[in-house]
Scaffold this motif. Structure first.
Motif, PDB file in Angstrom:
ATOM      1  N   ILE A 180       0.963  -1.168  -0.095  1.00 60.33           N
ATOM      2  CA  ILE A 180      -0.014  -0.082  -0.142  1.00 60.33           C
ATOM      3  C   ILE A 180       0.630   0.885  -0.193  1.00 60.33           C
ATOM      4  CG2 ILE A 180      -1.635   1.554   1.195  1.00 60.33           C
ATOM      5  CD1 ILE A 180      -2.537  -1.249   2.407  1.00 60.33           C
ATOM      6  N   ASN A 181       0.646   2.129  -1.409  1.00 56.64           N
ATOM      7  CA  ASN A 181       1.560   3.006  -1.323  1.00 56.64           C
ATOM      8  C   ASN A 181       1.017   4.363  -1.143  1.00 56.64           C
ATOM      9  OD1 ASN A 181       3.366   4.463  -2.006  1.00 56.64           O
ATOM     10  ND2 ASN A 181       2.640   4.835  -4.138  1.00 56.64           N
ATOM     11  N   ILE A 182       1.273   5.279  -0.024  1.00 61.11           N
ATOM     12  CA  ILE A 182       0.396   6.039   0.817  1.00 61.11           C
ATOM     13  C   ILE A 182       1.576   7.482   0.529  1.00 61.11           C
ATOM     14  CG2 ILE A 182      -0.425   7.417   2.066  1.00 61.11           C
ATOM     15  CD1 ILE A 182      -0.765   4.804   3.455  1.00 61.11           C
ATOM     16  N   ASP A 183       1.194   8.771  -0.392  1.00 64.57           N
ATOM     17  CA  ASP A 183       2.591   9.045  -0.884  1.00 64.57           C
ATOM     18  C   ASP A 183       2.051  10.997  -1.392  1.00 64.57           C
ATOM     19  OD1 ASP A 183       4.990  10.455  -0.586  1.00 64.57           O
ATOM     20  OD2 ASP A 183       5.484   9.763  -2.775  1.00 64.57           O
ATOM     21  N   HIS A 184       2.420  11.557  -1.381  1.00 65.32           N
ATOM     22  CA  HIS A 184       1.953  13.195  -1.288  1.00 65.32           C
ATOM     23  C   HIS A 184       3.241  13.627  -2.706  1.00 65.32           C
ATOM     24  CE1 HIS A 184       4.252  16.519   0.083  1.00 65.32           C
ATOM     25  NE2 HIS A 184       4.566  15.983   0.694  1.00 65.32           N
ATOM     26  N   HIS A 185       4.360  13.414  -3.920  1.00 69.08           N
ATOM     27  CA  HIS A 185       5.043  13.314  -4.545  1.00 69.08           C
ATOM     28  C   HIS A 185       4.692  13.009  -5.899  1.00 69.08           C
ATOM     29  CE1 HIS A 185       6.996  13.473  -0.535  1.00 69.08           C
ATOM     30  NE2 HIS A 185       7.320  14.393  -1.290  1.00 69.08           N
ATOM     31  N   LYS A 186       5.434  14.185  -6.555  1.00 73.35           N
ATOM     32  CA  LYS A 186       4.848  14.132  -7.930  1.00 73.35           C
ATOM     33  C   LYS A 186       5.521  13.076  -8.861  1.00 73.35           C
ATOM     34  CE  LYS A 186       3.366  17.361 -11.588  1.00 73.35           C
ATOM     35  NZ  LYS A 186       3.787  19.186 -12.575  1.00 73.35           N
ATOM     36  N   SER A 187       7.086  12.917  -8.018  1.00 73.07           N
ATOM     37  CA  SER A 187       7.521  12.323  -8.645  1.00 73.07           C
ATOM     38  C   SER A 187       7.027  10.459  -8.230  1.00 73.07           C
ATOM     39  CB  SER A 187       8.823  12.080  -8.090  1.00 73.07           C
ATOM     40  OG  SER A 187       8.742  12.389  -6.910  1.00 73.07           O
ATOM     41  N   ASN A 188       5.867  10.390  -7.873  1.00 72.62           N
ATOM     42  CA  ASN A 188       5.999   8.896  -6.978  1.00 72.62           C
ATOM     43  C   ASN A 188       5.755   7.549  -8.458  1.00 72.62           C
ATOM     44  OD1 ASN A 188       3.750   6.747  -6.361  1.00 72.62           O
ATOM     45  ND2 ASN A 188       5.016   7.219  -4.340  1.00 72.62           N
ATOM     46  N   GLU A 189       6.022   6.754  -7.397  1.00 69.70           N
ATOM     47  CA  GLU A 189       6.067   6.206  -9.408  1.00 69.70           C
ATOM     48  C   GLU A 189       4.759   4.679  -9.635  1.00 69.70           C
ATOM     49  OE1 GLU A 189      10.059   3.973  -8.641  1.00 69.70           O
ATOM     50  OE2 GLU A 189      11.273   5.316  -9.131  1.00 69.70           O
ATOM     51  N   ASN A 190       3.935   5.122  -8.390  1.00 72.58           N
ATOM     52  CA  ASN A 190       2.611   4.009  -8.215  1.00 72.58           C
ATOM     53  C   ASN A 190       3.128   2.945  -8.199  1.00 72.58           C
ATOM     54  OD1 ASN A 190       0.694   5.916  -8.180  1.00 72.58           O
ATOM     55  ND2 ASN A 190       1.170   6.901 -10.121  1.00 72.58           N
ATOM     56  N   PHE A 191       4.227   2.433  -6.992  1.00 67.72           N
ATOM     57  CA  PHE A 191       4.274   1.014  -7.077  1.00 67.72           C
ATOM     58  C   PHE A 191       3.778   0.312  -6.128  1.00 67.72           C
ATOM     59  CE2 PHE A 191       6.963   3.365  -4.802  1.00 67.72           C
ATOM     60  CZ  PHE A 191       6.803   3.043  -2.971  1.00 67.72           C
ATOM     61  N   GLY A 192       2.500   0.576  -5.609  1.00 68.06           N
ATOM     62  CA  GLY A 192       1.936  -0.176  -5.277  1.00 68.06           C
ATOM     63  C   GLY A 192       0.982  -0.763  -6.073  1.00 68.06           C
ATOM     64  N   VAL A 193       0.285  -2.312  -5.511  1.00 66.42           N
ATOM     65  CA  VAL A 193      -1.025  -2.714  -6.302  1.00 66.42           C
ATOM     66  C   VAL A 193      -2.436  -2.001  -5.512  1.00 66.42           C
ATOM     67  CG1 VAL A 193       0.103  -4.922  -4.886  1.00 66.42           C
ATOM     68  CG2 VAL A 193      -1.382  -4.041  -3.732  1.00 66.42           C
ATOM     69  N   VAL A 194      -1.967  -1.134  -4.574  1.00 64.54           N
ATOM     70  CA  VAL A 194      -3.400   0.374  -3.289  1.00 64.54           C
ATOM     71  C   VAL A 194      -2.251   1.208  -3.662  1.00 64.54           C
ATOM     72  CG1 VAL A 194      -4.632   0.819  -2.375  1.00 64.54           C
ATOM     73  CG2 VAL A 194      -4.463  -1.210  -2.726  1.00 64.54           C
ATOM     74  N   ASN A 195      -2.298   2.825  -4.332  1.00 62.98           N
ATOM     75  CA  ASN A 195      -1.794   3.798  -4.599  1.00 62.98           C
ATOM     76  C   ASN A 195      -2.288   4.633  -3.272  1.00 62.98           C
ATOM     77  OD1 ASN A 195       0.870   2.651  -5.479  1.00 62.98           O
ATOM     78  ND2 ASN A 195      -0.994   2.181  -7.496  1.00 62.98           N
ATOM     79  N   ILE A 196      -2.583   5.671  -2.904  1.00 60.61           N
ATOM     80  CA  ILE A 196      -2.711   6.582  -2.542  1.00 60.61           C
ATOM     81  C   ILE A 196      -1.882   7.360  -2.636  1.00 60.61           C
ATOM     82  CG2 ILE A 196      -4.205   7.235  -0.053  1.00 60.61           C
ATOM     83  CD1 ILE A 196      -5.024   4.564   0.634  1.00 60.61           C
ATOM     84  N   VAL A 197      -2.340   7.972  -3.400  1.00 56.12           N
ATOM     85  CA  VAL A 197      -1.193   9.380  -3.349  1.00 56.12           C
ATOM     86  C   VAL A 197      -1.977  10.555  -4.580  1.00 56.12           C
ATOM     87  CG1 VAL A 197       1.275   9.816  -6.002  1.00 56.12           C
ATOM     88  CG2 VAL A 197       0.424   7.588  -4.530  1.00 56.12           C
ATOM     89  N   ASP A 198      -1.478  11.432  -4.208  1.00 54.19           N
ATOM     90  CA  ASP A 198      -2.729  12.596  -5.115  1.00 54.19           C
ATOM     91  C   ASP A 198      -1.613  13.879  -4.365  1.00 54.19           C
ATOM     92  OD1 ASP A 198      -3.152  14.936  -4.782  1.00 54.19           O
ATOM     93  OD2 ASP A 198      -5.083  14.507  -3.375  1.00 54.19           O
ATOM     94  N   SER A 199      -0.237  14.188  -5.031  1.00 54.65           N
ATOM     95  CA  SER A 199       0.207  15.619  -5.500  1.00 54.65           C
ATOM     96  C   SER A 199       0.103  16.271  -5.039  1.00 54.65           C
ATOM     97  CB  SER A 199       1.555  15.845  -6.406  1.00 54.65           C
ATOM     98  OG  SER A 199       0.359  15.836  -8.301  1.00 54.65           O
ATOM     99  N   MET A 200      -1.875  16.969  -4.850  1.00 47.92           N
ATOM    100  CA  MET A 200      -2.046  17.953  -4.866  1.00 47.92           C
ATOM    101  C   MET A 200      -1.861  18.140  -3.208  1.00 47.92           C
ATOM    102  SD  MET A 200      -2.165  19.867  -7.076  1.00 47.92           S
ATOM    103  CE  MET A 200      -2.990  21.001  -6.856  1.00 47.92           C
TER     104      MET A 200
END
Length: 267
Positions: A114-134
């Motif tokens: 489970i990948n939780i991150d706010h960086h625009k450069s995130n590689e979305n490497f998780g099976v679940v990606n909770i990613v928002d650069s805003m």
């Protein structure tokens, strides 16, 4: 009564649900903070750690180094962070890590992340990606994971999340800190986080070594393009001479960014 509010972000809402489903199915969870962790990474990890501890979910918070920012030792379960990988874990939650390199180790590709991150450069490497650069911080996204799934935020988790948001927004001064960020901060205060206590613990417990190395780092200042670009350096020998930590030298970067003419600064 605590008010509720609508979560608005770029994350597919189903990702929050999938994350909780994976957590509920796991037998032992590894929460990973990034190399040279900052308050956002540690605060996000410890907010989850307190949730899991309170709900008797087996887990460990891992960082590759035992050298952690000790001004965060007031956050509940800080002392449980380990630099030793457990013998078994069947789920990984990464917080504030944009890539595998930021983990400090190579995880088994068969173990879901489970990948939780706010960086625009995130590689979305998780099976679940909770990613928002805003979002202002990873802690904001962990907060939304709590709220979307109806999870109770205790004082300990509220304090950890407040620390992450406070530090990554430079005390709420960055543009990504909007009205919804302040709604979340208000909610965390209602849950027991103390703004004055947290600010005092973060701002008024510096080491003497920090004030010995910062003049050396600032003395290396060079300006380019009429001052718009600034650079500073920190030599290994200076850390040995002063006993300072890498993070102590990094604080000089914020000082350089405070110079009116400087738009870009690097260390």
């Amino acid at each position: 009564m605590k008010k509720d509010f609508i979560i608005c972000n770029k994350v597919d809402m189903s990702e929050y649900t999938k994350a909780l489903e994976l957590i509920e199915k796991s037998r032992y969870i590894l929460i990973v903070t990034h190399v040279n962790p900052d308050p956002d990474s540690i605060g996000s990890a410890l907010a989850l750690s307190n949730l899991f501890y309170e709900n008797k979910i087996k887990h460990k918070v891992y960082n590759i180094s035992s050298d952690l920012p000790m001004n965060l030792d007031f956050i509940s379960r800080f002392d449980k962070i380990s630099d030793q990988l457990p013998a078994f874990f069947d789920l990984i939650i990464t917080v504030d890590c944009g890539s595998y390199k930021r983990l400090g180790f190579k995880p088994d590709p068969m173990i879901p992340i489970i990948n939780i991150d706010h960086h625009k450069s995130n590689e979305n490497f998780g099976v679940v990606n909770i990613v928002d650069s805003m979002k202002s911080s990873t802690a904001e996204l962990v907060f939304e994971f709590f709220k979307h799934n109806g999870l109770y935020i205790t004082k300990n988790s509220a304090t950890a999340l407040y620390v992450g948001i406070y530090d990554d927004t430079l005390a709420f001064s960055l543009g990504r800190c909007d009205e919804r960020t302040f709604e979340k901060i208000n909610f965390l205060v209602e849950c027991g986080a103390s703004p004055s206590d947290i600010a005092n613990k973060l701002l008024r417990r510096d080491s003497l070594a920090k004030y010995r190395i910062i003049p050396k780092v600032l003395d290396s200042l060079e300006l380019f393009k009429e001052g718009e670009i600034a650079s500073i350096i920190a030599k290994e020998e200076w850390f040995k001479q002063t006993g300072a930590h890498n993070r102590d030298g990094e604080d000089a970067l914020d000082m350089v960014m405070s110079i009116a003419v400087v738009d870009i600064a690097f260390l």
